[in-house]
Design an enzyme around this catalytic site. Structure first.
Site, PDB file in Angstrom:
ATOM      1  N   TYR A 109      -2.244  -0.814  10.568  1.00 13.67           N
ATOM      2  CA  TYR A 109      -2.294  -1.117   9.130  1.00 13.67           C
ATOM      3  C   TYR A 109      -1.000  -0.680   8.455  1.00 13.67           C
ATOM      4  CZ  TYR A 109      -3.907  -0.944   4.252  1.00 13.67           C
ATOM      5  OH  TYR A 109      -4.042  -1.124   2.897  1.00 13.67           O
ATOM      6  N   SER A 159       0.863  -1.181   0.000  1.00 18.54           N
ATOM      7  CA  SER A 159       0.000   0.000   0.000  1.00 18.54           C
ATOM      8  C   SER A 159       0.894   1.223   0.000  1.00 18.54           C
ATOM      9  CB  SER A 159      -0.873  -0.013   1.267  1.00 18.54           C
ATOM     10  OG  SER A 159      -1.478   1.245   1.502  1.00 18.54           O
TER      11      SER A 159
END
Length: 312
Positions: free
Chosen positions: A173, A160
Site C-alpha cells: 500500500y 495518503s
C-alpha cells in the site's frame, strides 16, 4: 508547512462545472460527491460498489449526477466513465483520482509463505488506476480550449500519509501511494504549460473502513483523526483554489498547482513547497545547484527521452 483553508466564496465557481471522480460510492469519495453537488457542480462518479453508488445517484438526482460502474484497473471502464461525462454534460473540468484499497494481510511477515505470490491489487487499484485516471483525465481537460472557462482544468490525486511516510505493515500500500506522488511530480511541470493544475491529497488517519484494525488503539492514545468530509473538503479546495484572484494559502500566488496537502486532525497543510525550499539543506547547496541545471534542461522545450524524436 502551511495551513490551507477552503475559501467558501469560491464554491460558487463550481456551479455547472463537470467533475469526474473515481471511488465515489463510499467514504471520502462519497463525501466529495456530496460537497461538489452542494456547490452546484455536475458529477459523474465511478465505483465497483453498485448498491451504494446507485443509491447516492438516486439521492442527489440524475439531473446533475451519474453513477457508472467502473473498475479503475480496467482502462475500458475508465474510458466509459469519461465518455459518459462528456455525453451527458458536454465536458470535463475537474478530475479526481480517488479510488483505492488496502489489504491488511502483511506478506512481509516472517511467517508468510514465501512460495505463495503476494497480492498486488493495491498496486493495480491505487497506482495503475490513478495512472489511467490521470492519462484519460488530461485528454478531456485539454478539450476545454474553446470552453467559456478556458483551457485546462484541475486534476486531483488522492494519495495518503503513506505516500511520503513509512506505514508499518502496509508495504505494498505504501509503495502504491508513493507512486501516486510520483504521478504528480512526473506531470506537474508539463501539465501546467497546458493550464492543467495537478495537486495531491495525503490524508492521515481518516474514519473509513480501511482503519478498523487500528481504530480503537488510535482513540486510546488520543491521536487526531479526520472525518471523510475533512478530506473531501481538501479535494474541493484544490478544485476551487485557482478560480479566484488569490488563494487562502499564505503568500501563495496563482496557480495553485504541484501542491501536496497533508490532512491531519481535520485540517489541511501544504507540505511540498517547504520541502522544495529546503532542498539546498538536505541535498547540499552544490548538489542542488547542479540538479537545478539538469532539471532545467529536462524541462526545456524540445528535450525528449525518446531517441526516435531526437533523430528527427
Amino acid at each position: 508547512m502551511s495551513l490551507v483553508q477552503l475559501d467558501p466564496s469560491l464554491l460558487s465557481t463550481l456551479h455547472d462545472r463537470v467533475v469526474v471522480l473515481t471511488g465515489g460510492a463510499i467514504g471520502i469519495g462519497r463525501s466529495a460527491v456530496g460537497q461538489f453537488h452542494a456547490a452546484g457542480a455536475k458529477i459523474v462518479f465511478g465505483d465497483i460498489q453498485d448498491e451504494p453508488g446507485q443509491s447516492l445517484e438516486s439521492q442527489l438526482g440524475r439531473d446533475r449526477v451519474r453513477y457508472v460502474h467502473c473498475d479503475t484497473t480496467l482502462y475500458a471502464d475508465q474510458l466509459r466513465l469519461f465518455e459518459t461525462a462528456e455525453k451527458e454534460f458536454g465536458r470535463v473540468n475537474v478530475v479526481v483520482a480517488n479510488a483505492a484499497i488496502a489489504i491488511h494481510k502483511d506478506p512481509f511477515l516472517p511467517e508468510a509463505d514465501i512460495t505463495v505470490e503476494p497480492p498486488t491489487a493495491e498496486i493495480d487499484v491505487n497506482l495503475k488506476g490513478a495512472l489511467f485516471t490521470a492519462r484519460i483525465g488530461m485528454h478531456y481537460l485539454r478539450k476545454n480550449k474553446s470552453s467559456e472557462e478556458g483551457p485546462g482544468g484541475d486534476l486531483i490525486l488522492v494519495s495518503s500519509i503513506a505516500g511520503f511516510k513509512e506505514s508499518s505493515g502496509l508495504v505494498t500500500y505504501t509503495a502504491s501511494k508513493h507512486g501516486v506522488l510520483g504521478i504528480l511530480r512526473g506531470l506537474r511541470v508539463s501539465a501546467l504549460k497546458e493550464n492543467i493544475r495537478i495537486n495531491a491529497i495525503c490524508p492521515w488517519m481518516t474514519k473509513t473502513r480501511m482503519v478498523r484494525g487500528i481504530e480503537q488503539g488510535w482513540y486510546e492514545k488520543n491521536l487526531p483523526t479526520n472525518e471523510p468530509a475533512d478530506v473531501a473538503r481538501a479535494i474541493v479546495l484544490c478544485a476551487t483554489a485557482n478560480r479566484g484572484t488569490t488563494t487562502s494559502h499564505p503568500g501563495a500566488k496563482l496557480p495553485f498547482a504541484g501542491k501536496i496537502l497533508w490532512i491531519g486532525g481535520g485540517k489541511a497543510y501544504e507540505i511540498e513547497d517547504r520541502l522544495q525550499e529546503l532542498e539546498p539543506e538536505w541535498l547540499g547547496r552544490e548538489n542542488s545547484a547542479v540538479l537545478a541545471r539538469g532539471q532545467a534542461f529536462l524541462e526545456a522545450e524540445g528535450t525528449s527521452w525518446d531517441v526516435d524524436k531526437q533523430k528527427k
